[in-house]
Design a protein around this motif. Sequence first.
Motif, PDB file in Angstrom:
ATOM      1  N   PRO A  68     -11.256  13.492 -16.652  1.00  0.00           N
ATOM      2  CA  PRO A  68     -11.515  12.553 -17.823  1.00  0.00           C
ATOM      3  C   PRO A  68     -10.686  12.501 -18.972  1.00  0.00           C
ATOM      4  CG  PRO A  68     -13.570  13.795 -17.026  1.00  0.00           C
ATOM      5  CD  PRO A  68     -12.596  14.677 -17.068  1.00  0.00           C
ATOM      6  N   ILE A  69     -10.446  11.311 -19.428  1.00  0.00           N
ATOM      7  CA  ILE A  69      -9.360  11.072 -20.541  1.00  0.00           C
ATOM      8  C   ILE A  69      -9.908  11.751 -21.726  1.00  0.00           C
ATOM      9  CG2 ILE A  69     -10.602   8.789 -21.307  1.00  0.00           C
ATOM     10  CD1 ILE A  69      -6.748   9.679 -21.468  1.00  0.00           C
ATOM     11  N   ARG A  70     -11.185  11.842 -22.168  1.00  0.00           N
ATOM     12  CA  ARG A  70     -11.842  12.606 -23.174  1.00  0.00           C
ATOM     13  C   ARG A  70     -11.319  14.047 -23.087  1.00  0.00           C
ATOM     14  NH1 ARG A  70     -17.666  12.096 -24.820  1.00  0.00           N
ATOM     15  NH2 ARG A  70     -16.727  13.420 -26.530  1.00  0.00           N
ATOM     16  N   GLU A  71     -11.547  14.538 -21.990  1.00  0.00           N
ATOM     17  CA  GLU A  71     -11.174  16.200 -21.533  1.00  0.00           C
ATOM     18  C   GLU A  71      -9.720  16.352 -22.078  1.00  0.00           C
ATOM     19  OE1 GLU A  71     -13.306  18.666 -21.243  1.00  0.00           O
ATOM     20  OE2 GLU A  71     -15.212  17.713 -20.464  1.00  0.00           O
ATOM     21  N   PHE A  72      -8.763  15.449 -21.391  1.00  0.00           N
ATOM     22  CA  PHE A  72      -7.294  15.695 -21.632  1.00  0.00           C
ATOM     23  C   PHE A  72      -7.160  15.600 -23.124  1.00  0.00           C
ATOM     24  CE2 PHE A  72      -2.913  14.404 -21.605  1.00  0.00           C
ATOM     25  CZ  PHE A  72      -2.469  15.405 -20.704  1.00  0.00           C
ATOM     26  N   ARG A  73      -7.508  14.607 -23.647  1.00  0.00           N
ATOM     27  CA  ARG A  73      -7.209  14.486 -25.211  1.00  0.00           C
ATOM     28  C   ARG A  73      -7.692  15.629 -25.779  1.00  0.00           C
ATOM     29  NH1 ARG A  73      -8.924   7.944 -25.554  1.00  0.00           N
ATOM     30  NH2 ARG A  73      -6.649   7.204 -25.682  1.00  0.00           N
ATOM     31  N   SER A  74      -8.971  16.170 -25.510  1.00  0.00           N
ATOM     32  CA  SER A  74      -9.291  17.335 -26.158  1.00  0.00           C
ATOM     33  C   SER A  74      -8.358  18.571 -26.269  1.00  0.00           C
ATOM     34  CB  SER A  74     -10.684  17.826 -25.683  1.00  0.00           C
ATOM     35  OG  SER A  74     -11.285  18.779 -25.999  1.00  0.00           O
ATOM     36  N   GLY A  75      -7.883  18.672 -24.967  1.00  0.00           N
ATOM     37  CA  GLY A  75      -6.599  19.686 -25.026  1.00  0.00           C
ATOM     38  C   GLY A  75      -5.487  19.487 -25.812  1.00  0.00           C
ATOM     39  N   LEU A  76      -5.065  18.423 -26.025  1.00  0.00           N
ATOM     40  CA  LEU A  76      -4.101  18.049 -26.712  1.00  0.00           C
ATOM     41  C   LEU A  76      -4.417  18.224 -28.291  1.00  0.00           C
ATOM     42  CD1 LEU A  76      -3.379  14.374 -25.608  1.00  0.00           C
ATOM     43  CD2 LEU A  76      -1.735  16.353 -25.148  1.00  0.00           C
ATOM     44  N   ALA A  77      -5.424  18.525 -28.779  1.00  0.00           N
ATOM     45  CA  ALA A  77      -5.796  18.787 -30.059  1.00  0.00           C
ATOM     46  C   ALA A  77      -5.237  20.410 -30.389  1.00  0.00           C
ATOM     47  CB  ALA A  77      -7.309  18.880 -30.354  1.00  0.00           C
ATOM     48  N   GLU A  78      -5.609  21.316 -29.372  1.00  0.00           N
ATOM     49  CA  GLU A  78      -4.889  22.625 -29.496  1.00  0.00           C
ATOM     50  C   GLU A  78      -3.684  22.501 -29.723  1.00  0.00           C
ATOM     51  OE1 GLU A  78      -6.713  25.267 -30.545  1.00  0.00           O
ATOM     52  OE2 GLU A  78      -8.844  24.858 -29.937  1.00  0.00           O
ATOM     53  N   THR A  79      -2.976  21.736 -28.536  1.00  0.00           N
ATOM     54  CA  THR A  79      -1.465  21.756 -28.280  1.00  0.00           C
ATOM     55  C   THR A  79      -0.653  21.282 -29.761  1.00  0.00           C
ATOM     56  OG1 THR A  79      -1.779  20.962 -26.104  1.00  0.00           O
ATOM     57  CG2 THR A  79       0.532  20.586 -27.131  1.00  0.00           C
ATOM     58  N   ILE A  80      -1.482  20.242 -30.434  1.00  0.00           N
ATOM     59  CA  ILE A  80      -0.822  19.796 -31.618  1.00  0.00           C
ATOM     60  C   ILE A  80      -1.106  20.809 -32.679  1.00  0.00           C
ATOM     61  CG2 ILE A  80      -1.217  18.096 -33.612  1.00  0.00           C
ATOM     62  CD1 ILE A  80      -1.965  15.972 -31.439  1.00  0.00           C
ATOM     63  N   LYS A  81      -2.136  21.514 -32.576  1.00  0.00           N
ATOM     64  CA  LYS A  81      -2.330  22.698 -33.570  1.00  0.00           C
ATOM     65  C   LYS A  81      -1.436  23.584 -33.118  1.00  0.00           C
ATOM     66  CE  LYS A  81      -4.337  26.488 -32.350  1.00  0.00           C
ATOM     67  NZ  LYS A  81      -5.385  27.341 -31.564  1.00  0.00           N
ATOM     68  N   HIS A  82      -1.065  23.898 -32.143  1.00  0.00           N
ATOM     69  CA  HIS A  82       0.208  25.027 -32.154  1.00  0.00           C
ATOM     70  C   HIS A  82       1.268  24.653 -32.506  1.00  0.00           C
ATOM     71  CE1 HIS A  82      -2.206  27.116 -28.273  1.00  0.00           C
ATOM     72  NE2 HIS A  82      -2.420  27.731 -29.297  1.00  0.00           N
ATOM     73  N   ALA A  83       1.769  23.300 -32.437  1.00  0.00           N
ATOM     74  CA  ALA A  83       2.914  23.085 -33.039  1.00  0.00           C
ATOM     75  C   ALA A  83       3.123  23.032 -34.636  1.00  0.00           C
ATOM     76  CB  ALA A  83       3.248  21.481 -32.483  1.00  0.00           C
ATOM     77  N   CYS A  84       1.879  22.678 -35.231  1.00  0.00           N
ATOM     78  CA  CYS A  84       1.543  22.637 -36.534  1.00  0.00           C
ATOM     79  C   CYS A  84       1.806  24.265 -37.079  1.00  0.00           C
ATOM     80  CB  CYS A  84       0.160  22.162 -37.049  1.00  0.00           C
ATOM     81  SG  CYS A  84       0.023  20.433 -36.760  1.00  0.00           S
ATOM     82  N   ILE A  85       1.433  25.106 -36.131  1.00  0.00           N
ATOM     83  CA  ILE A  85       1.402  26.561 -36.509  1.00  0.00           C
ATOM     84  C   ILE A  85       2.784  27.226 -36.439  1.00  0.00           C
ATOM     85  CG2 ILE A  85       0.845  28.808 -35.603  1.00  0.00           C
ATOM     86  CD1 ILE A  85      -1.948  27.764 -34.864  1.00  0.00           C
ATOM     87  N   ALA A  86       3.703  26.931 -35.297  1.00  0.00           N
ATOM     88  CA  ALA A  86       4.668  27.471 -35.038  1.00  0.00           C
ATOM     89  C   ALA A  86       6.024  26.987 -34.737  1.00  0.00           C
ATOM     90  CB  ALA A  86       4.472  28.651 -34.034  1.00  0.00           C
ATOM     91  N   ASP A  87       5.964  25.771 -34.486  1.00  0.00           N
ATOM     92  CA  ASP A  87       7.173  24.817 -33.912  1.00  0.00           C
ATOM     93  C   ASP A  87       7.385  23.614 -34.225  1.00  0.00           C
ATOM     94  OD1 ASP A  87       9.258  24.034 -32.126  1.00  0.00           O
ATOM     95  OD2 ASP A  87       8.740  25.424 -30.705  1.00  0.00           O
ATOM     96  N   ALA A  88       8.232  23.152 -35.346  1.00  0.00           N
ATOM     97  CA  ALA A  88       8.434  21.931 -35.743  1.00  0.00           C
ATOM     98  C   ALA A  88       8.941  21.185 -34.549  1.00  0.00           C
ATOM     99  CB  ALA A  88       9.331  21.898 -36.975  1.00  0.00           C
ATOM    100  N   GLY A  89       9.889  21.893 -34.032  1.00  0.00           N
ATOM    101  CA  GLY A  89      10.813  21.011 -32.919  1.00  0.00           C
ATOM    102  C   GLY A  89       9.896  20.556 -31.790  1.00  0.00           C
TER     103      GLY A  89
END
Length: 379
Positions: free
Chosen positions: A181-202
């Motif tokens: 479901p779209i909500r479930e997929f977006r939920s995973g994107l939050a952790e993905t964005i978190k990882h980018a904030c933590i360690a990878d500007a690129g």
Amino acid sequence: MSANFRVALKKVVDHSYDIVIGETLFNSLIEDLKRGIVENVSKYAIITDSKVEALYGQALQEQLIQNGFHAELFSFPAGEKSKTRETKAQLEDQLLSRSYGRDCCIIAIGGGAVTDLAGFLAGTFGRGVPSLNYATTLLAAADASIGGKTGVNTPVATNLIGVFHQPQKVYIDLATWRTLPIREFRSGLAETIKHACIADAGFFEFLERNMDKVVTTEGELVLDREVCERIALHNCEIKYGVVEKDELESNLRQVLNLGHTAGRALEALSGYDLLHGEAIAIGLVIQVQLAERLGYVTSDQAKRVIALLQKAGLPTEIPVTITDRMLIDKMYTDKKVRKGRIRFVFQEGIGSMKRFEDGSYSTPVEEQVLTELLYKIRQ
């Protein structure tokens, strides 16, 4: 008169494992079992939830049986509300009633709630049995199925009861994302964005440029394969880079809790009506605005983080039903609390984390500062 005997238990343990990313990976898992990826196993317990059971659990069980493996399916009601000690006990009783013992292997197939719960079960059943994670959601692929942290929720807080238990291998099946479901997929994107904030500007810039190739703001899943593969791979690389240096969360691994101090509190206070990633998205907003106030990020960087979360279709405002007092009180149950003080981890700019003078990656934040910030956010 007394006697003393020293129990010497020094040892080196290798917890290394592989992560495979691809589409339709049942055959890969079965070939690994035939090659003996787990040793001295006579039966397999597939742990899943009521949603994934029909989608993938039953099919995996059938394929295992067809290939000569003794495999049974055990499921629990889908949702974070079921990730409890009571559910774990019920599953354990079911395994025991079916004569499962130390010669079994747990195969967790599903999202983060499944891998968290099944991993905890595997870590304690028979004092520890091997497990495999087959991730069917972006959230599990980005976070829960990797790193060995397992646990359950309690009425007080999320994930406070659990163990570290590394899987033998992780399978990230990109094809399963199409059934989310779209909500479930977006939920995973939050952790993905978190990882980018933590360690990878690129990687953060990549997400800014390509978010519309996986999901639109109108709520349509696009799932460009090349972009999805890069998202899955970068999530693994970033989390591995942290876990490799601090497997048991003595310091560095705290950075993976970016956005989680407030996020986990919001998740619990909502009665889990907020999905994990939705709560973490709001937690990231609180964190980055607090980081701006404390001088760790610029106003432009804070706006970029919030804009990317919004582009992913994630919530960025605190629900009106949750008061500032409720939120602050619940944050006192966070695992990072020390000596009765709420602690946060902070990004420093985009792609790196703030390390404080004492070497720690977390720091106490006074309640008055939080109160003032939350008041400002709601204006």
